[in-house]
Design a protein around this motif. Structure first.
Motif, mmCIF file in Angstrom:
data_model
loop_
_atom_site.group_PDB
_atom_site.id
_atom_site.type_symbol
_atom_site.label_atom_id
_atom_site.label_comp_id
_atom_site.label_asym_id
_atom_site.label_seq_id
_atom_site.Cartn_x
_atom_site.Cartn_y
_atom_site.Cartn_z
ATOM 1 N N GLU A 118 -9.803 -9.883 -7.466
ATOM 2 C CA GLU A 118 -10.648 -11.068 -7.529
ATOM 3 C C GLU A 118 -9.758 -12.270 -7.853
ATOM 4 O O GLU A 118 -8.818 -12.161 -8.656
ATOM 5 N N ARG A 146 -1.346 -7.479 -7.282
ATOM 6 C CA ARG A 146 -1.247 -8.742 -6.559
ATOM 7 C C ARG A 146 -1.769 -9.949 -7.339
ATOM 8 O O ARG A 146 -1.342 -11.083 -7.080
ATOM 9 N N GLN A 154 -7.023 0.322 -5.702
ATOM 10 C CA GLN A 154 -7.789 -0.593 -4.854
ATOM 11 C C GLN A 154 -7.766 -2.004 -5.414
ATOM 12 O O GLN A 154 -7.634 -2.991 -4.685
ATOM 13 N N ARG A 155 -7.931 -2.109 -6.727
ATOM 14 C CA ARG A 155 -7.906 -3.430 -7.358
ATOM 15 C C ARG A 155 -6.545 -4.097 -7.213
ATOM 16 O O ARG A 155 -6.466 -5.317 -7.042
ATOM 17 N N HIS A 178 -6.683 -5.543 -3.770
ATOM 18 C CA HIS A 178 -7.783 -6.455 -3.442
ATOM 19 C C HIS A 178 -8.327 -7.103 -4.718
ATOM 20 O O HIS A 178 -9.471 -6.858 -5.120
ATOM 21 N N GLU A 209 0.824 -1.208 0.000
ATOM 22 C CA GLU A 209 0.000 0.000 0.000
ATOM 23 C C GLU A 209 0.859 1.258 0.000
ATOM 24 O O GLU A 209 0.564 2.214 -0.736
#
Length: 314
Positions: free
Chosen positions: A61, A152, A55-56, A59, A26
């Motif tokens: 999917e 990520r 943000q993606r 975090h 972050e």
């Protein structure tokens, strides 16, 4: 004075390169955004396109790791829009050897599946060698792309080398990259902003158009705009139809296509384009696209495994 400033800038760049692998994700993303966009981002209440992308990055999917894998995603594309829109594969070797090199045609593209910019175009194999390509391939395969920009969902992707057909048009030119930013629909139809990057491996230029091919006063990233805007690709309505069908249910995504002589080929799906640090010129588009992103996010549903396996409508 100028030499002192240059020395300090060089030192700061060196310190950043040394430190960036040690700091948390972050903090890395916040500092990268400030460095490239010019302000610290709001991750708790994002307003801009870049902030939503950050943000993606943090975090993702789970299935983005599959859909961003340039080899694994081929099954999804085949199921959704058909195998004829996939660039033909030449080889996906477990190990790149001199025998593999010898078996390659005179012209091809060497890529890896696990990140961005791992592309080597070979128009004449006689102008290169196994040793040269293998040195480049091993450098690519050794790179953990997640560490480059902290996206990520790239972390679980196992690096693979592959070779595919070199696309050229009738004139022998490499087609432009068509980068379709897909924001779903409104009452007027699909919301698409298409970037087109021409002469990517020469003197690249970038232009952005809406779904009706109106040229926007917008430059994204480091590509200068063209003096004369490129013409609408042939079969634009079919491109929009296939693009919409392919990404249906995925939320916002950037879909890359190639259209040599009107034939439509899939390039890749990108869920975090620019890793949240791509400046917009003028900056207001970062906020306008952020609002489009917010509208989509409110309608998003997680992608499930059955959706991926079947390539069916979400």
């Amino acid at each position: 004075m100028r030499s002192t400033t240059a020395w300090l800038n060089k030192g700061l760049r060196g310190a950043w390169r040394a430190a960036k692998y040690l700091i948390p994700d972050e903090l890395f993303l916040r500092l990268s955004h400030r460095r490239h966009v010019g302000r610290f981002p709001s991750l708790g209440a994002p307003r801009t396109f870049n902030e939503f992308i950050l943000q993606r990055c943090l975090h993702p999917e789970p299935l983005w790791s599959v859909l961003a894998d340039k080899l694994a995603v081929r099954e999804f594309v085949k199921a959704r829009i058909g195998e004829e829109h996939l660039i033909p594969l030449i080889a996906v070797p477990e190990v790149f050897t001199e025998e593999v090199f010898a078996s390659l045609p005179n012209a091809f593209v060497m890529k890896t599946n696990h990140g961005c910019a791992f592309v080597k175009i070979v128009e004449d194999k006689r102008q290169t060698s196994f040793k040269e390509l293998n040195r480049l391939a091993q450098a690519w395969l050794a790179q953990d792309f997640y560490h480059s920009s902290r996206e990520r969902h790239y972390r679980p992707i196992k690096p693979r080398l592959y070779f595919e057909q070199l696309l050229v048009d009738r004139a022998g030119n490499i087609p432009a990259d068509l980068k379709m930013n897909m924001f779903g629909h409104d009452r007027n139809g699909p919301i698409i902003y298409a970037g087109i990057v021409a002469d990517r491996f020469g003197t690249p230029h970038g232009d952005v158009f809406d779904v009706n091919w109106n040229h926007l006063d917008l430059a994204v990233g480091h590509y200068p705009r063209s003096k004369i805007p490129p013409l609408k690709p042939p079969h634009w309505d079919e491109i929009v139809r296939l693009a919409t069908r392919l990404v249906d249910g995925l939320g916002y995504v950037r879909l890359d296509l190639y259209v040599p002589d009107g034939k439509i080929y899939f390039g890749e799906l990108t869920f975090t384009p620019g890793a949240g640090v791509f400046p917009f010129h003028p900056d207001r588009y970062d906020y306008e696209w952020g609002q489009l992103f917010r509208n989509m996010t409110e309608q998003e549903r997680p992608i499930d495994n059955e959706t991926f396996k079947q390539g069916s409508r979400v």
